[in-house]
Design an enzyme around this catalytic site. Structure first.
Site, mmCIF file in Angstrom:
data_model
loop_
_atom_site.group_PDB
_atom_site.id
_atom_site.type_symbol
_atom_site.label_atom_id
_atom_site.label_comp_id
_atom_site.label_asym_id
_atom_site.label_seq_id
_atom_site.Cartn_x
_atom_site.Cartn_y
_atom_site.Cartn_z
ATOM 1 C CG ASN A 9 2.422 -0.308 12.279
ATOM 2 O OD1 ASN A 9 3.148 -1.278 12.488
ATOM 3 N ND2 ASN A 9 1.399 -0.339 11.430
ATOM 4 C CE LYS A 11 2.835 0.692 7.978
ATOM 5 N NZ LYS A 11 1.996 1.024 6.860
ATOM 6 C CG HIS A 95 -2.698 -1.832 10.137
ATOM 7 N ND1 HIS A 95 -2.492 -1.837 8.777
ATOM 8 C CD2 HIS A 95 -2.116 -0.698 10.607
ATOM 9 C CE1 HIS A 95 -1.797 -0.751 8.431
ATOM 10 N NE2 HIS A 95 -1.565 -0.040 9.528
ATOM 11 C CD GLU A 97 0.097 -1.894 5.964
ATOM 12 O OE1 GLU A 97 0.727 -2.483 6.851
ATOM 13 O OE2 GLU A 97 0.393 -0.739 5.574
ATOM 14 C CD GLU A 167 -3.794 3.530 10.749
ATOM 15 O OE1 GLU A 167 -2.745 4.152 10.899
ATOM 16 O OE2 GLU A 167 -3.848 2.312 10.508
ATOM 17 N N GLY A 173 0.623 5.007 3.830
ATOM 18 C CA GLY A 173 1.823 4.726 3.045
ATOM 19 C C GLY A 173 1.816 5.341 1.662
ATOM 20 C CB SER A 212 0.737 9.988 4.734
ATOM 21 O OG SER A 212 0.767 8.869 3.865
HETATM 22 C C1 PEP Z 1 0.067 2.758 9.435
HETATM 23 O O1 PEP Z 1 0.656 1.801 8.977
HETATM 24 O O2 PEP Z 1 -0.699 2.602 10.376
HETATM 25 C C2 PEP Z 1 0.311 4.076 8.847
HETATM 26 C C3 PEP Z 1 -0.446 5.054 9.221
HETATM 27 O O3 PEP Z 1 1.316 4.162 7.914
HETATM 28 P P1 PEP Z 1 1.891 5.519 7.268
HETATM 29 O O4 PEP Z 1 2.119 6.496 8.375
HETATM 30 O O5 PEP Z 1 3.156 5.101 6.571
HETATM 31 O O6 PEP Z 1 0.862 6.006 6.298
#
Ligand code: PEP
Length: 251
Positions: A9, A11, A95, A97, A167, A173, A212
């Site tokens: 992703n 983003k 997601h 975010e 997630e 992040g 992460s």
């Molecule tokens: C994500 O945006 O779905 C995600 C898992 O980000 P990150 O790997 O940076 O934590």
């Protein structure tokens, strides 16, 4: 046997130049990978990535779409049917975010999930708890509630053409990762929850972990029986790192 999937992703990152560099490194790093690999660029780079992926095994995905599948008067939005025009294989829905920062609720997530499927694209339903919810023992209530919103509205068969991504919001992040045991516990609960409606659908359902993921923790996470790959944000912007994560999923 569920084929692992690793989805990057990207983003709201990238310029045409940086995307071209990332793609050339990534296509090299992901060659002959046993896991399925998908990348999800910002929509402004969809055409560029679509062209670069032609002839490769890496598939294209999008990070979001409109609640209605068809084209229409909805300024600034992109519909699932327009994403199909770019042969998108996957679209992220829900997601964190978008849920946390843009106020997307379960009802909108369900509509997007349905819009994506109605165009023959596979939704990746993102679910996860905040730190406060984990600390107050609400993890399973929250996560299974987010899964149930789709189950109740669209039925269990909707999950035969979908992927779920667990997630934890506190791990996205932040550099914090759920331990492999913490993640496995939630993945198993999601699978059991779906199995209560249809065991076969649950057995075939791919459940990705996101939060992460890096090359240093991927092997341990992906070794868990109910973790079928990863949804990767930050680390997917580095071709070597992403390649190593994809190889970890294929082993
Ligand atoms: C994500 O945006 O779905 C995600 C898992 O980000 P990150 O790997 O940076 O934590």
């Amino acid at each position: 046997m569920r084929r692992p999937l690793v989805a990057g992703n990207w983003k709201m990152h990238g310029t045409r130049t940086s995307v071209a560099e990332l793609l050339s490194g990534l296509l090299d790093a992901c060659r002959n990978c046993r896991a399925e690999v998908a990348v999800m660029p910002s929509l402004v780079h969809l055409e560029q990535v679509f062209q670069a992926l032609e002839g490769s095994e890496v598939v294209l995905g999008a990070q979001n779409c409109a609640v209605e599948p068809g084209q229409g008067a909805l300024t600034g939005e992109v519909s699932a049917s327009q994403l199909l025009d770019f042969s998108c294989t996957y679209v992220l829905v829900g997601h964190s975010e978008r849920r946390q920062l843009l106020g997307e609720d379960d009802q909108q997530v369900v509509r997007k999930f349905s819009a994506v499927q109605s165009c023959g694209i596979t939704p990746i339903l993102c679910v996860g708890e905040t730190l406060a919810e984990r600390e107050s023992d609400q993890t399973l209530n929250v996560v299974l509630g987010q899964v149930s919103a789709v189950l109740d509205a669209l039925g269990v068969q909707a999950f035969s053409r979908a992927v779920v991504a667990y997630e934890p919001v506190w791990a996205i992040g932040t550099g914090l990762t759920a331990t492999a045991d913490q993640a496995q516990q939630v993945h198993a609960a999601i699978r059991q929850h779906v199995a209560a409606f249809d065991a076969d659908v649950a057995e075939k359902l791919r459940i990705l972990y996101g939060g992460s993921v890096k090359s240093t923790n991927a092997v341990e996470l992906f070794a868990m029986p109910d973790i079928d790959g990863g949804l990767v944000g930050g680390a997917s912007l580095n071709a070597d790192e992403f390649g190593a994560i994809c190889r970890a999923a294929g082993n």
